[in-house]
Write a protein that holds these residues in place. Structure first.
Motif, short mmCIF file in Angstrom:
data_model
loop_
_atom_site.label_atom_id
_atom_site.label_comp_id
_atom_site.label_asym_id
_atom_site.label_seq_id
_atom_site.Cartn_x
_atom_site.Cartn_y
_atom_site.Cartn_z
N GLU A 158 1.66 3.81 10.91
CA GLU A 158 2.13 5.19 10.74
C GLU A 158 3.16 5.54 11.80
O GLU A 158 4.18 6.17 11.52
N ALA B 254 6.94 6.39 10.74
CA ALA B 254 7.45 7.74 11.06
C ALA B 254 8.71 7.62 11.93
O ALA B 254 9.71 8.32 11.70
N ASP C 91 0.86 -1.18 0.00
CA ASP C 91 0.00 0.00 0.00
C ASP C 91 0.90 1.23 0.00
O ASP C 91 2.04 1.14 0.44
N ASP C 92 0.38 2.36 -0.47
CA ASP C 92 1.21 3.57 -0.38
C ASP C 92 1.02 4.20 1.00
O ASP C 92 0.00 3.99 1.66
N ALA C 93 2.03 4.94 1.42
CA ALA C 93 1.93 5.64 2.70
C ALA C 93 0.91 6.75 2.59
O ALA C 93 0.78 7.38 1.54
N PRO C 94 0.15 7.01 3.66
CA PRO C 94 -0.79 8.14 3.60
C PRO C 94 -0.01 9.45 3.49
O PRO C 94 1.09 9.57 4.03
N PRO C 95 -0.57 10.44 2.79
CA PRO C 95 0.15 11.70 2.55
C PRO C 95 0.59 12.38 3.85
O PRO C 95 1.62 13.05 3.89
N ARG C 96 -0.18 12.21 4.93
CA ARG C 96 0.17 12.91 6.16
C ARG C 96 1.41 12.34 6.85
O ARG C 96 1.93 12.94 7.77
N LEU C 97 1.88 11.17 6.38
CA LEU C 97 3.03 10.55 7.07
C LEU C 97 4.25 11.46 7.06
O LEU C 97 4.93 11.61 8.07
N LEU C 98 4.51 12.10 5.90
CA LEU C 98 5.70 12.97 5.83
C LEU C 98 5.63 14.10 6.85
O LEU C 98 6.64 14.49 7.43
N ARG D 115 4.38 13.97 9.71
CA ARG D 115 4.69 13.48 11.06
C ARG D 115 6.19 13.40 11.27
O ARG D 115 6.65 13.24 12.40
N ILE D 116 6.95 13.46 10.18
CA ILE D 116 8.41 13.29 10.27
C ILE D 116 9.11 14.65 10.13
O ILE D 116 9.91 15.03 10.96
N ARG E 4 8.83 5.09 0.92
CA ARG E 4 7.72 5.28 1.86
C ARG E 4 6.68 4.17 1.74
O ARG E 4 6.14 3.71 2.75
N GLY E 5 6.37 3.72 0.51
CA GLY E 5 5.38 2.67 0.33
C GLY E 5 5.84 1.35 0.94
O GLY E 5 5.08 0.66 1.62
N LEU F 266 2.56 -1.91 8.14
CA LEU F 266 1.13 -2.21 8.20
C LEU F 266 0.88 -3.72 8.30
O LEU F 266 0.06 -4.17 9.10
N PHE G 9 17.08 13.19 2.22
CA PHE G 9 16.01 12.54 2.96
C PHE G 9 14.72 12.47 2.14
O PHE G 9 14.03 11.45 2.14
N PHE H 298 5.93 1.72 4.84
CA PHE H 298 4.58 1.76 5.40
C PHE H 298 3.89 0.40 5.25
O PHE H 298 3.26 -0.10 6.19
N SER H 299 4.00 -0.22 4.06
CA SER H 299 3.34 -1.50 3.82
C SER H 299 3.86 -2.57 4.76
O SER H 299 3.09 -3.35 5.32
N LEU I 177 12.45 8.91 10.93
CA LEU I 177 13.13 9.90 11.79
C LEU I 177 14.50 9.38 12.23
O LEU I 177 15.49 10.12 12.21
N TYR J 156 12.74 9.17 1.29
CA TYR J 156 11.35 9.02 1.69
C TYR J 156 10.48 8.67 0.47
O TYR J 156 9.68 7.74 0.52
#
Lengths: 190, 181
Positions: free
Chosen positions: B37, B41, A19-26, A28-29, B19-20, B27, B11, B23-24, B45, B15
Motif C-alpha cells: 500500500e 500510494a 489482486d485488486d487494490a484495497p478501497p482505502r488506497l485511493l 491515501r493518495i 490500481r490492481g 504486493l 488521475f 498494487f499487485s 502520488l 488510478y
C-alpha cells in the motif's frame, strides 16, 4: 496452433497472484473536498484519510491553491468528515476534536498550531504565550508567521491568539472577521 | 466544474485503470500488504505530481501502463535501498504447511497458488528475475513494457523472465521433494 492446450500451472499460479487494490488506497493518495458553512461564511474544506488539511474561504482559485500547496488530487467528497461542523463553529467543550492532517508543515509550525488549539473558546492568548508553550520564547514573530499560514483556521482557532498590547493582530480571514469571531465567542462563553 | 480540474479527472481514470496492476506488483515484490500500500500510494502520488506539470497534450500521449510501472519500479528500488541495511526477513516465514511428498510438481504449484507458497518462492528469486517475472506474469506486461519499466533492453528483460521462470520451477520441484526442508 501448436500451443500446448494444457494450462501451465506455474503461469496460472502467477496470474492468480494478482489482486485488486484495497478501497482505502485511493484515500491515501487523494484528498476530498466539501463546502461548508462557517462563522466567516462559506468555506472550502479539504481533508485526507488523516484529517482536515485545508480550510479557506470558498472562492476562485482555492482548489488550485490547495493543489499547489499539497500536490494531491482533489476529489469531491460524498460527505464531510465527522465532527467538521462543530469544529468550524469553534468547538464547544463537549465537541469531539476533529482530526487534522498537519503533514507538510515543519515541526515548529505544527507545534504552534497544536498549542493554539488548546486555547478554550471565549478566551485569547498572546503570541508570546504560544512561543513559551512551544519552547521557543524568543520566536514570537515566527509564531505569528506560523499562525498566519495556518492551513486549518477555525478548526485550529488561531484567531484566539492576539497581540500582547491588547490589539487583535492579523487573521487569514481578515482583522474584522477576527474581531467578530472573538466577540461572538466571548458572548457565548460569558 | 470549477473545482474538478482535468488533471484530477485524468488521475482518477489512471488510478481506476491501473490500481490492481500497481498494487499487485507492489504486493508480490515486497511480499507484505502494508508495504504494498505504501509503495502503490507513493507511485500514484508521484505520477500525479509529474502529470500536473505536463500539460494536456503530453498527458494524453503517455502510454500510461508502462509509465506508471516505471514510476513504481523507481519507488520500489528506492525502498530497497532504504531497507538495505536491515536484516532480510526469513523468506519462509509466510510459507504454509510442508508439501505432501506424493504431490506432483503441478499439484504442488496449484496448492502453492492458494497457500501463498508460490508468492514465497517468488521472493527467493534474484531481484532482477523477480521483478521481470512479476511484471510479466502477475502484471501481464509485454516484454517491451517490462524493458521500459526496468530500464533495460528487451533481450535482457526477456532473459530475466525466462531465467526467473526456470528457477521458480526448480524451486517448486525442490519443495516437492522436500529439498528445502
Amino acid at each position: 496452433m501448436n500451443r500446448d492446450p494444457r494450462p501451465d500451472p506455474l503461469i496460472e499460479g502467477l496470474a492468480g497472484l494478482a489482486d485488486d487494490a484495497p478501497p482505502r488506497l485511493l484515500d491515501r493518495i487523494a484528498a476530498r473536498w466539501v463546502r461548508a458553512d462557517s462563522p466567516v461564511g462559506a468555506v472550502f474544506v479539504a481533508f485526507t484519510d488523516r484529517g482536515v488539511a485545508y480550510v479557506r474561504r470558498d472562492g476562485p482559485g482555492v482548489a488550485e491553491e490547495f493543489r499547489r500547496r499539497f500536490g494531491r488530487p482533489l476529489l469531491r467528497a460524498d460527505s464531510p468528515p465527522d465532527g467538521l461542523a462543530p469544529a468550524l463553529l469553534g468547538g464547544g467543550t463537549a465537541a469531539p476534536e476533529v482530526a487534522v492532517d498537519l503533514r507538510g508543515l515543519t515541526g515548529f509550525q505544527a507545534d504552534v498550531l497544536r498549542a493554539a488549539r488548546t486555547i478554550p473558546r471565549g478566551q485569547v492568548r498572546p503570541y508570546a504565550w504560544v512561543a513559551d508553550l512551544v519552547g521557543r520564547p524568543r520566536a514570537v514573530r515566527a509564531v505569528g508567521t506560523a499562525l498566519a499560514t495556518n492551513p486549518v483556521p477555525l478548526v485550529i482557532p488561531c484567531h484566539r491568539v492576539t497581540r500582547s498590547d491588547g490589539t487583535l493582530g492579523q487573521y487569514i480571514f481578515g482583522a474584522d472577521a477576527k474581531a467578530d469571531l472573538l466577540r461572538e465567542e466571548r458572548a457565548a462563553a460569558g | 466544474m470549477r473545482v474538478i480540474e482535468d488533471v484530477d479527472q485524468w488521475f482518477v481514470e489512471l488510478y481506476d485503470q491501473h490500481r490492481g496492476l500497481v498494487f499487485s506488483a507492489a504486493l508480490r515484490l515486497s511480499g507484505a500488504r502494508g508495504d504494498a500500500e505504501d509503495l502503490a500510494a507513493e507511485a500514484f502520488l508521484r505520477a500525479y505530481r509529474a502529470a500536473s506539470g505536463y500539460g494536456e497534450e503530453r498527458r494524453a500521449a503517455l502510454r500510461t501502463r508502462a509509465w506508471i510501472m516505471t514510476i513504481l519500479m523507481n519507488v520500489w528500488r528506492n525502498h530497497l535501498r532504504a531497507v538495505a541495511r536491515r536484516p532480510p526477513p526469513d523468506p519462509l516465514d509466510d510459507a504454509a504447511d510442508p508439501p505432501d511428498a506424493a504431490e506432483s510438481v503441478e499439484q504442488a504449484v496449484e496448492r502453492q497458488e492458494t497457500s501463498g507458497e508460490l508468492a514465497a518462492l517468488l521472493r527467493r528469486l534474484p531481484e532482477n528475475q523477480r521483478e521481470a517475472v512479476v511484471l510479466r506474469h502477475v502484471g501481464g506486461l509485454s516484454i517491451g513494457e517490462i524493458a521500459e519499466a526496468l530500464g533495460v533492453a528487451e533481450g535482457t528483460a526477456k532473459s530475466h523472465v525466462s531465467r526467473g521462470l526456470s528457477r521458480l520451477r526448480a524451486l517448486a520441484a525442490g519443495l516437492d521433494q522436500g529439498g528445502f526442508r
